[in-house]
Design a protein around this motif. Structure first.
Motif, PDB file in Angstrom:
ATOM      1  N   GLN A  42       0.834  -1.194   0.000  1.00 42.83           N
ATOM      2  CA  GLN A  42       0.000   0.000   0.000  1.00 42.83           C
ATOM      3  C   GLN A  42       0.874   1.251   0.000  1.00 42.83           C
ATOM      4  OE1 GLN A  42      -2.665  -0.395   3.397  1.00 42.83           O
ATOM      5  NE2 GLN A  42      -4.230  -1.307   2.086  1.00 42.83           N
ATOM      6  N   ARG A  43       0.313   2.320  -0.494  1.00 37.69           N
ATOM      7  CA  ARG A  43       1.027   3.587  -0.454  1.00 37.69           C
ATOM      8  C   ARG A  43       1.204   4.011   1.008  1.00 37.69           C
ATOM      9  NH1 ARG A  43      -0.555   8.255  -4.689  1.00 37.69           N
ATOM     10  NH2 ARG A  43      -0.473   6.373  -5.976  1.00 37.69           N
ATOM     11  N   GLU A  44       2.400   4.490   1.330  1.00 34.33           N
ATOM     12  CA  GLU A  44       2.691   4.871   2.704  1.00 34.33           C
ATOM     13  C   GLU A  44       3.419   6.208   2.753  1.00 34.33           C
ATOM     14  OE1 GLU A  44       5.348   1.997   4.465  1.00 34.33           O
ATOM     15  OE2 GLU A  44       6.957   2.422   3.051  1.00 34.33           O
ATOM     16  N   LEU A  45       3.264   6.881   3.877  1.00 34.99           N
ATOM     17  CA  LEU A  45       3.947   8.150   4.094  1.00 34.99           C
ATOM     18  C   LEU A  45       5.438   7.911   4.283  1.00 34.99           C
ATOM     19  CD1 LEU A  45       3.905  11.233   4.785  1.00 34.99           C
ATOM     20  CD2 LEU A  45       3.658  10.514   7.170  1.00 34.99           C
ATOM     21  N   VAL A  46       6.242   8.709   3.597  1.00 36.32           N
ATOM     22  CA  VAL A  46       7.687   8.728   3.824  1.00 36.32           C
ATOM     23  C   VAL A  46       8.019   9.867   4.785  1.00 36.32           C
ATOM     24  CG1 VAL A  46       9.948   9.049   2.755  1.00 36.32           C
ATOM     25  CG2 VAL A  46       8.166   7.733   1.560  1.00 36.32           C
ATOM     26  N   GLY A  47       7.531  11.033   4.472  1.00 42.85           N
ATOM     27  CA  GLY A  47       7.760  12.183   5.335  1.00 42.85           C
ATOM     28  C   GLY A  47       7.041  13.398   4.809  1.00 42.85           C
ATOM     29  N   SER A  48       6.814  14.364   5.698  1.00 44.67           N
ATOM     30  CA  SER A  48       6.116  15.586   5.331  1.00 44.67           C
ATOM     31  C   SER A  48       6.831  16.778   5.938  1.00 44.67           C
ATOM     32  CB  SER A  48       4.673  15.570   5.831  1.00 44.67           C
ATOM     33  OG  SER A  48       3.917  14.569   5.201  1.00 44.67           O
ATOM     34  N   ILE A  49       6.646  17.926   5.292  1.00 45.15           N
ATOM     35  CA  ILE A  49       7.135  19.188   5.830  1.00 45.15           C
ATOM     36  C   ILE A  49       5.966  20.167   5.832  1.00 45.15           C
ATOM     37  CG2 ILE A  49       8.010  19.912   3.546  1.00 45.15           C
ATOM     38  CD1 ILE A  49      10.266  21.388   5.138  1.00 45.15           C
ATOM     39  N   PHE A  50       5.741  20.786   6.981  1.00 42.13           N
ATOM     40  CA  PHE A  50       4.616  21.695   7.147  1.00 42.13           C
ATOM     41  C   PHE A  50       5.042  23.133   6.867  1.00 42.13           C
ATOM     42  CE2 PHE A  50       1.472  18.765   8.769  1.00 42.13           C
ATOM     43  CZ  PHE A  50       2.252  17.699   9.155  1.00 42.13           C
TER      44      PHE A  50
END
Length: 118
Positions: free
Chosen positions: A44-52
Motif C-alpha cells: 500500500q502507499r505509505e507516508l515517507v515524510g512531510s514538511i509543514f
C-alpha cells in the motif's frame, strides 16, 4: 489545478544515495503541507515524510535518520535526500501537497521510480 512534477528517480545500489525533487506549479508557501509517499511492489502507499508550512517535519520510522526533506521556496520545490538506501526502499515515490482553506484540497504528482538493487 496544482501540478506537481517529481524527478530524480533511478537505479541505485544498496547503501547509495539519491535525491528526489518535486516542483510545484504554484507558490509552495501557499500549501499547508507537502510530503512524499511511496508505494512498493505489492504494498500500500505509505507516508515517507512531510514538511509543514511552519517548517516542522515528520518521517516514517523506517526512514528516520536516512531521509531528509527540505524546501527550496525560490524554486517552488521540495526535495527528498535519501541515503543508506536499502532494497526495501524500492518503490514509486509520489509528491503530495495539501491546502486546508477555504476547503481541503489534495494534489499528487505522477510519481518517480526508485529501484535499490545490486
Amino acid at each position: 489545478q496544482v501540478q506537481l512534477v517529481e524527478s530524480g528517480g533511478g537505479l541505485v545500489q544498496p547503501g547509495g544515495s539519491l535525491r528526489l525533487s518535486c516542483a510545484a506549479s504554484e507558490n509552495i508557501g501557499s500549501f499547508n503541507v507537502m510530503g512524499w509517499y511511496r508505494q512498493g511492489p505489492g504494498k500500500q502507499r505509505e507516508l515517507v515524510g512531510s514538511i509543514f508550512s511552519a517548517g516542522s517535519r515528520v518521517y516514517a520510522d523506517s526512514v528516520k535518520g536516512r531521509f531528509t526533506i527540505s524546501k527550496d521556496s525560490a524554486k517552488n520545490t521540495i526535495n527528498l535526500q535519501m541515503s543508506g538506501l536499502k532494497p526495501d526502499d524500492t518503490a514509486v515515490y509520489y509528491c503530495k501537497t495539501e491546502r486546508w482553506s477555504p476547503t481541503r484540497r489534495t494534489y499528487w504528482g505522477q510519481g518517480t521510480q526508485v529501484t535499490v538493487s545490486s
